[in-house]
Design an enzyme around this catalytic site. Structure first.
Site, mmCIF file in Angstrom:
data_model
loop_
_atom_site.group_PDB
_atom_site.id
_atom_site.type_symbol
_atom_site.label_atom_id
_atom_site.label_comp_id
_atom_site.label_asym_id
_atom_site.label_seq_id
_atom_site.Cartn_x
_atom_site.Cartn_y
_atom_site.Cartn_z
ATOM 1 N N CYS A 331 -1.064 -1.850 -4.549
ATOM 2 C CA CYS A 331 -0.470 -0.744 -5.310
ATOM 3 C C CYS A 331 -1.555 0.020 -6.067
ATOM 4 O O CYS A 331 -2.399 0.654 -5.455
ATOM 5 C CB CYS A 331 0.632 -1.274 -6.226
ATOM 6 S SG CYS A 331 1.796 0.006 -6.760
ATOM 7 N N HIS A 428 4.352 -5.090 -2.704
ATOM 8 C CA HIS A 428 4.300 -6.181 -3.680
ATOM 9 C C HIS A 428 5.092 -7.381 -3.153
ATOM 10 O O HIS A 428 6.007 -7.233 -2.346
ATOM 11 C CB HIS A 428 4.932 -5.750 -5.000
ATOM 12 C CG HIS A 428 4.066 -4.873 -5.840
ATOM 13 N ND1 HIS A 428 2.930 -5.332 -6.473
ATOM 14 C CD2 HIS A 428 4.188 -3.564 -6.169
ATOM 15 C CE1 HIS A 428 2.392 -4.341 -7.157
ATOM 16 N NE2 HIS A 428 3.128 -3.251 -6.990
#
Length: 482
Positions: A331, A428
């Site tokens: 991310c 994630h």
């Protein structure tokens, strides 16, 4: 008729989240339909919910203890710190503002309606709602407009159990002192207390336990010894990530960024016996024997780029890569690996552009739109399926995107360097996927344990409930709900 009970603490990090999770599982085993609730949480480690929002990671674990999917009503107000003085405010799963602490104090009374709205919805659907407080009711300077502790308990008429952490020392003063400083009407909401995290023979505290009962007039529900498997539960705070003391195995080093977020990617790796996980703190150099560097998510990508350079970690990572080492950016960490991070509209701070680390041939532009979804993907190098989630702003493009980390519905996701040793992804929670985790570790010559991560967490929740049943009067504690 639905009932509720609130666990508050004498301070932050006294074990409230774990106790609520264990009590949730204990209630479920009694045939009670139960849901967790936390009026206000402050955490950058959020979970995606079934209704398309986000809540604190601790409430997602508590939902798991209840056998439920996470829902935004379980944590209606989530604060996600972006700077030392300001936080993003998420209400019922959606960002509504970014405010400074003083401005949030003025905003809080307006949020009580949303808090009570979510709480009452849960009460209408479940037999029992177990509520977790935030910080401590003894912070009486924060009592006006409070929505997290006694302000909520009084507004919703929820009885309170106060928890003290004896491992910190001074637990008698923690509990007796709380009663001394809070308003008598607030103190009247407290039904009893729990002593948490005792090391050694609990009977040695019998005199202190009776002293608290005599001084406060509150009933004690028990002394909970230190629960050794607590580290195996997903951590909500990066400071709580614990790993076994190993001297060998694949050395994975995660940079403890100043605004680290959504680091639940690390929990499954920490439990692998063939992995030595190190959280690298400010001022520490990258160990020479590092095999893989993980750049985690961040609430302030450009801010943490500056933080990385201030520690000298940018040079450390380039030297690590030259030596043949691997880097994985997740991310915000993925965005940092590129040549440039641009924020023309000031989404994460003052508008501007920052030079990236240059380990991937990509560039990132921040946008106001936030992608928030559960995601199923296929890891391109191994062909293994990944079940995870996305929670990010901005998009990344560049030549290395032609070599994707994964594919989602036929579309490229993430990027790989030409030598294959630098990878970036917006996914994630990927290491919870057992087959992918095993294949990823096998790529480094490391054999993964033959265990299923989610089942391992379930086993710990069962053991936690057993532990509380053994050391607390759980029947009477739950009976104090109303």
């Amino acid at each position: 008729m639905s009932k509720s009970l609130m666990v508050q603490g004498t301070g932050s990090n006294v074990g409230k989240s774990m106790l609520v999770a264990g009590l949730c599982r204990a209630a479920v085993r009694r045939g009670v339909s139960v849901a967790p609730f936390k009026p206000q949480n402050m955490s950058n480690n959020a979970a995606v919910t079934a209704d398309g929002g986000e809540i604190g990671r601790a409430q997602a674990l508590q939902a798991m203890a209840c056998g439920l999917a996470p829902h935004t009503d379980m944590n209606p107000v989530l604060l996600k710190p972006e700077t030392d003085v300001g936080s993003q405010v998420v209400v019922q799963g959606k960002r509504i503002a970014t405010v400074k602490a003083r401005d949030y104090a003025r905003m809080k009374p307006q949020l009580m309606a949303s808090v009570l709205d979510s709480f009452n919805r849960l009460k209408s659907r479940y037999d029992l709602v177990l509520v977790e407080g935030a910080g401590s009711p003894a912070e009486v300077n924060l009592r006006p407009g409070d929505i997290a502790n006694m302000g909520f308990a009084r507004a919703a008429d929820v009885p309170v159990i106060l928890t003290g952490d004896i491992d910190r020392g001074g637990v008698i003063a923690q509990i007796v002192g709380t009663q001394a400083v809070i308003d008598p009407a607030d103190a009247a909401m407290i039904s009893g207390f729990i002593i948490n995290r005792f090391r050694g023979d609990p009977t040695l505290f019998d005199d202190g336990y009776r002293m608290i009962e005599d001084q406060t007039g509150w009933r004690g529900f028990g002394v909970v010894p230190w629960f050794n498997d607590a580290w195996k539960l997903p951590a909500e705070d990066a400071l709580d990530i614990s790993t076994p003391n190993r001297n060998d195995g694949l050395h994975v080093v995660c940079l403890k960024l100043s605004r680290i977020s959504n680091f639940d990617d690390l929990d499954p790796l920490a439990q692998e016996p063939g992995v030595r996980l190190t959280m690298l703190h400010a001022g520490q150099p990258l160990p020479a024997d590092t095999d893989v560097v993980i750049l985690p998510g961040s609430k302030s990508t450009r801010g943490d780029l500056a933080f990385i350079r201030a520690q000298g970690w940018d040079e450390d990572m380039r030297a690590h890569h030259r030596r043949g080492g691997h880097v994985l950016g997740i991310c915000g960490g993925f965005q940092m690996l590129g040549h440039m991070v641009s924020d023309p509209d000031g989404i994460e701070g003052p508008a501007g552009t920052a030079r990236g680390l240059g380990l991937l041939d990509i560039a990132t532009v921040m946008t106001a739109d936030k992608r928030l979804s559960e995601t199923t993907a296929v890891h391109v190098p191994t062909g293994c399926g990944i079940t995870g989630y996305e929670m990010h702003k901005g998009f990344s493009e560049g030549a290395d995107r032609a070599r994707p980390f994964a594919r989602i519905g036929g579309q490229n996701e993430g990027a790989l360097s030409e030598d294959g040793r630098v990878a970036g992804t917006y996914l994630h929670g990927m290491f919870r996927s057992d087959a992918f985790r095993r294949a990823w570790l096998a790529g480094f010559g490391t054999e993964a344990a033959d265990t299923a991560y989610d089942k391992a967490v379930e086993d710990v929740l069962e053991n936690l409930a057993d532990w509380l049943e053994q050391h607390l009067n759980v029947d009477d504690l739950l009976a104090s709900a109303r």
